[in-house]
Design a protein around this motif. Structure first.
Motif, PDB file in Angstrom:
ATOM      1  N   ILE A 271      44.913   2.678   5.484  1.00  0.00           N
ATOM      2  CA  ILE A 271      45.481   3.897   6.081  1.00  0.00           C
ATOM      3  C   ILE A 271      44.902   5.157   5.447  1.00  0.00           C
ATOM      4  O   ILE A 271      44.588   6.132   6.144  1.00  0.00           O
ATOM      5  CB  ILE A 271      47.031   3.872   5.991  1.00  0.00           C
ATOM      6  N   THR A 272      44.721   5.143   4.131  1.00  0.00           N
ATOM      7  CA  THR A 272      44.162   6.314   3.438  1.00  0.00           C
ATOM      8  C   THR A 272      42.793   6.663   4.011  1.00  0.00           C
ATOM      9  O   THR A 272      42.491   7.829   4.273  1.00  0.00           O
ATOM     10  CB  THR A 272      44.027   6.038   1.928  1.00  0.00           C
ATOM     11  N   GLN A 273      42.000   5.628   4.252  1.00  0.00           N
ATOM     12  CA  GLN A 273      40.674   5.843   4.817  1.00  0.00           C
ATOM     13  C   GLN A 273      40.779   6.368   6.260  1.00  0.00           C
ATOM     14  O   GLN A 273      40.053   7.280   6.651  1.00  0.00           O
ATOM     15  CB  GLN A 273      39.915   4.512   4.806  1.00  0.00           C
ATOM     16  N   ALA A 274      41.726   5.802   7.025  1.00  0.00           N
ATOM     17  CA  ALA A 274      41.904   6.205   8.419  1.00  0.00           C
ATOM     18  C   ALA A 274      42.300   7.675   8.532  1.00  0.00           C
ATOM     19  O   ALA A 274      42.000   8.340   9.520  1.00  0.00           O
ATOM     20  CB  ALA A 274      42.954   5.328   9.087  1.00  0.00           C
ATOM     21  N   LEU A 275      42.961   8.173   7.500  1.00  0.00           N
ATOM     22  CA  LEU A 275      43.418   9.567   7.527  1.00  0.00           C
ATOM     23  C   LEU A 275      42.335  10.558   7.093  1.00  0.00           C
ATOM     24  O   LEU A 275      42.518  11.759   7.178  1.00  0.00           O
ATOM     25  CB  LEU A 275      44.655   9.731   6.637  1.00  0.00           C
ATOM     26  N   GLN A 276      41.193  10.032   6.613  1.00  0.00           N
ATOM     27  CA  GLN A 276      40.090  10.915   6.207  1.00  0.00           C
ATOM     28  C   GLN A 276      39.474  11.567   7.440  1.00  0.00           C
ATOM     29  O   GLN A 276      39.147  10.879   8.397  1.00  0.00           O
ATOM     30  CB  GLN A 276      38.989  10.102   5.490  1.00  0.00           C
ATOM     31  N   PRO A 277      39.299  12.901   7.422  1.00  0.00           N
ATOM     32  CA  PRO A 277      38.646  13.552   8.557  1.00  0.00           C
ATOM     33  C   PRO A 277      37.250  12.961   8.755  1.00  0.00           C
ATOM     34  O   PRO A 277      36.496  12.804   7.790  1.00  0.00           O
ATOM     35  CB  PRO A 277      38.532  15.023   8.128  1.00  0.00           C
ATOM     36  N   GLY A 278      36.941  12.599   9.982  1.00  0.00           N
ATOM     37  CA  GLY A 278      35.607  12.095  10.291  1.00  0.00           C
ATOM     38  C   GLY A 278      35.496  10.581  10.247  1.00  0.00           C
ATOM     39  O   GLY A 278      34.519  10.021  10.734  1.00  0.00           O
ATOM     40  N   PHE A 291      35.836  11.447  22.425  1.00  0.00           N
ATOM     41  CA  PHE A 291      36.827  11.058  21.412  1.00  0.00           C
ATOM     42  C   PHE A 291      36.144  10.269  20.300  1.00  0.00           C
ATOM     43  O   PHE A 291      34.931  10.105  20.305  1.00  0.00           O
ATOM     44  CB  PHE A 291      37.944  10.234  22.051  1.00  0.00           C
ATOM     45  N   GLY A 292      36.938   9.783  19.370  1.00  0.00           N
ATOM     46  CA  GLY A 292      36.374   8.932  18.340  1.00  0.00           C
ATOM     47  C   GLY A 292      35.567   9.684  17.305  1.00  0.00           C
ATOM     48  O   GLY A 292      34.669   9.144  16.678  1.00  0.00           O
ATOM     49  N   ALA A 293      35.880  10.983  17.120  1.00  0.00           N
ATOM     50  CA  ALA A 293      35.176  11.755  16.104  1.00  0.00           C
ATOM     51  C   ALA A 293      35.877  11.646  14.751  1.00  0.00           C
ATOM     52  O   ALA A 293      35.491  12.284  13.784  1.00  0.00           O
ATOM     53  CB  ALA A 293      35.070  13.203  16.523  1.00  0.00           C
ATOM     54  N   GLY A 294      36.924  10.839  14.707  1.00  0.00           N
ATOM     55  CA  GLY A 294      37.644  10.674  13.451  1.00  0.00           C
ATOM     56  C   GLY A 294      38.526  11.860  13.117  1.00  0.00           C
ATOM     57  O   GLY A 294      38.785  12.142  11.949  1.00  0.00           O
ATOM     58  N   MET A 295      38.969  12.566  14.147  1.00  0.00           N
ATOM     59  CA  MET A 295      39.810  13.740  13.908  1.00  0.00           C
ATOM     60  C   MET A 295      41.221  13.570  14.472  1.00  0.00           C
ATOM     61  O   MET A 295      42.078  14.424  14.286  1.00  0.00           O
ATOM     62  CB  MET A 295      39.167  14.987  14.540  1.00  0.00           C
ATOM     63  N   GLY A 296      41.451  12.478  15.168  1.00  0.00           N
ATOM     64  CA  GLY A 296      42.731  12.271  15.852  1.00  0.00           C
ATOM     65  C   GLY A 296      43.925  12.367  14.939  1.00  0.00           C
ATOM     66  O   GLY A 296      44.800  13.216  15.129  1.00  0.00           O
ATOM     67  N   LEU A 297      43.961  11.523  13.918  1.00  0.00           N
ATOM     68  CA  LEU A 297      45.108  11.527  12.996  1.00  0.00           C
ATOM     69  C   LEU A 297      45.209  12.863  12.252  1.00  0.00           C
ATOM     70  O   LEU A 297      46.308  13.358  12.005  1.00  0.00           O
ATOM     71  CB  LEU A 297      44.984  10.360  12.000  1.00  0.00           C
ATOM     72  N   VAL A 298      44.039  13.439  11.938  1.00  0.00           N
ATOM     73  CA  VAL A 298      44.031  14.722  11.241  1.00  0.00           C
ATOM     74  C   VAL A 298      44.667  15.804  12.124  1.00  0.00           C
ATOM     75  O   VAL A 298      45.490  16.607  11.668  1.00  0.00           O
ATOM     76  CB  VAL A 298      42.579  15.133  10.874  1.00  0.00           C
ATOM     77  N   ASN A 299      44.274  15.784  13.417  1.00  0.00           N
ATOM     78  CA  ASN A 299      44.846  16.740  14.369  1.00  0.00           C
ATOM     79  C   ASN A 299      46.358  16.587  14.490  1.00  0.00           C
ATOM     80  O   ASN A 299      47.099  17.557  14.530  1.00  0.00           O
ATOM     81  CB  ASN A 299      44.245  16.522  15.758  1.00  0.00           C
ATOM     82  N   MET A 300      46.790  15.325  14.593  1.00  0.00           N
ATOM     83  CA  MET A 300      48.225  15.057  14.743  1.00  0.00           C
ATOM     84  C   MET A 300      48.988  15.617  13.562  1.00  0.00           C
ATOM     85  O   MET A 300      49.984  16.307  13.711  1.00  0.00           O
ATOM     86  CB  MET A 300      48.481  13.548  14.806  1.00  0.00           C
ATOM     87  N   LYS A 301      48.472  15.324  12.371  1.00  0.00           N
ATOM     88  CA  LYS A 301      49.136  15.738  11.142  1.00  0.00           C
ATOM     89  C   LYS A 301      49.278  17.262  11.087  1.00  0.00           C
ATOM     90  O   LYS A 301      50.291  17.799  10.648  1.00  0.00           O
ATOM     91  CB  LYS A 301      48.338  15.243   9.933  1.00  0.00           C
ATOM     92  N   ARG A 302      48.247  17.939  11.574  1.00  0.00           N
ATOM     93  CA  ARG A 302      48.226  19.395  11.569  1.00  0.00           C
ATOM     94  C   ARG A 302      49.301  19.970  12.507  1.00  0.00           C
ATOM     95  O   ARG A 302      49.830  21.051  12.272  1.00  0.00           O
ATOM     96  CB  ARG A 302      46.842  19.849  12.025  1.00  0.00           C
TER      97      ARG A 302
END
Lengths: 336, 120
Positions: A271-278, A291-302
């Protein structure tokens, strides 16, 4: 739409020399500024036109101005606007002691006009730039359809503000109907959506419905937008990554909005890795869709106030996001 | 800036004339990554993009984007057009490339509505 009936202010009469106040005000007050973008010229202009013909004596134009209390008269020939006579033009002629000259001799030929589909802010800008007191309004075919003054704009904005207020009242009534008239120790509105894996064509439908629901509940636009973005990213994650899709759930309470997704796999190994931007595990196909730029979870968190992500490989993932609703922007008024 | 002006500036063609185009655009964003649009755009912007799938419209809707311009003369997929029309979002195709299209609009005074990368 209604013609000016009250006497005009000194500022309107001495239009060209008058200073604009409206644009300054518009920049200070955000809702007024917003309205000046939303409102169109045709919604606030006066459509009761007083026009002159080029061969009409100036004295007659002065009479039109006096009777109708207007400070500028467009000059029309064969259905086409050929100029405009302002009070200032009349004063000039009066100074020379001759009011018998035809209108064509003293009218302004290069007329600054504004299109009826423009927003009011454009009219304010034009007033400010040209220092004119009134503008003829033309349609797409450059045909004269009305006149607009700063007074018309002020009146239009005031009417719109009043309507705003009434709409807000109705919205609040509806919302409080749900969360206040229904008495319970804890009222929650639950919306549930089944999301299919790889169903890219319908991706975003659930989020779109959620956003609409929140707007109808009268939620604050800022909060609605945050929810929309968070829930959309979560919905796309279910479509992109899960084996068998999952469930997207929205729970609305007066003081908070909870968005959650549950699926049955494959699960996130780190999970820690999944939360890394990118960081992304998305396929080329998904990346091609933007999609799939690795920003999804980061965006959600924001976008949300709290986010919890639990996952077990082979079993599934559970995501819970919450947005707290401040008291004054509440869907409803009290904390249930 | 009125959408009609924007269409003229980018030599654009409106693809769904049935929607309301009498709208005011307050800024612009150019992106092919939908996550970037969701992360960085401010409301009431126009989106310049090279992507044409339905997700572009859904993204626009979530991010309060008012209209979408497809650059390099791209035509949207049928379903993209259908959703956009249903959601009342104008779709425009422009022969301009991304840089050219954004440049033209910026030059005429349309501000960037992309926020910078958050510091966290």
């Amino acid at each position: 739409m209604c013609p000016p009936t009250k006497p005009q202010t000194e500022q309107e009469i001495y239009g060209r020399r008058g200073r604009t106040i409206t644009d300054r005000d518009a920049h200070d007050i955000s809702r007024v500024e917003e309205l000046s973008y939303d409102l169109k010229v045709h919604e606030v202009m006066s459509t009761e036109l007083r026009t002159a013909s080029p061969d009409m004596p100036l004295s007659e134009v002065l009479e039109i101005m006096r009777i109708h209390r207007i400070s500028g008269v467009p000059v029309v020939e064969n259905d086409e606007m050929v100029g405009i006579v302002s009070l200032e033009d009349v004063v000039h002629a009066l100074y020379k002691g001759n009011l018998d000259v035809p209108v064509s001799a003293c009218m302004t030929r290069e007329v600054v006009t504004i299109a009826n589909y423009e927003s009011v802010v454009k009219a304010i800008e034009t007033f400010s730039l040209t220092r004119l007191g009134r503008l003829p309004v033309v349609d797409e075919n450059n045909k004269l359809v009305g006149m607009i003054t700063k007074g018309d704009i002020t009146r239009g904005i005031l009417i719109a503000l009043q309507k705003d207020y009434q709409d807000e009242e109705v919205r609040r009534y509806r919302a409080s109907h749900l969360f206040e008239d229904i008495i319970s120790d804890r009222t929650t509105l639950v919306l549930r959506y089944n999301i299919k894996a790889r169903d890219f064509n319908h991706g975003g439908n659930a989020s779109s419905n959620i956003k609409r629901a929140l707007m109808r509940l009268g939620a604050d636009p800022q909060i609605t937008r945050r929810c929309g973005i968070a829930v959309y990213e979560a919905e796309m994650n279910l479509i992109i990554h899960t084996n068998n899709g999952g469930i997207l759930k929205l729970e609305v309470e007066p003081h908070r909005i909870t968005m959650s997704t549950v699926d049955d796999g494959p699960g996130i190994p780190d999970i820690t890795q999944a939360l890394q931007p990118g960081y992304s595990t998305a396929t080329e196909q998904v990346r091609e869709m933007g999609f799939g730029a690795g920003m999804g979870l980061v965006n959600m968190k924001r976008c949300v106030d709290t986010m919890e992500l639990e996952s077990t490989v082979g079993k599934g993932t559970k995501l819970v996001m919450r947005i707290l609703v401040p008291n004054e922007t509440l869907t409803g008024h009290s904390h249930g | 800036m009125n959408l009609k002006e924007i269409i003229e500036i980018v030599d654009g063609t409106l693809l769904n004339p049935q929607v309301d185009t009498n709208i005011e655009i307050r800024g612009g964003i150019g992106a092919d990554l939908m996550s970037d649009v969701l992360a960085a755009s401010q409301p009431d912007a126009i989106l310049m993009t090279g992507l044409t799938n339905p997700q572009v419209v859904r993204t626009a809707q979530m991010a309060d984007i008012r209209a979408i311009v497809f650059v390099r003369g791209k035509q949207p997929q049928e379903q993209t057009l259908a959703i956009a029309t249903q959601e009342n979002i104008p779709l425009i195709t422009s022969p301009c490339g991304m840089f050219e299209g954004c440049g033209r609009l910026h030059e005429t005074g349309l501000p960037s509505f992309e926020s910078n990368v958050p510091s966290d």
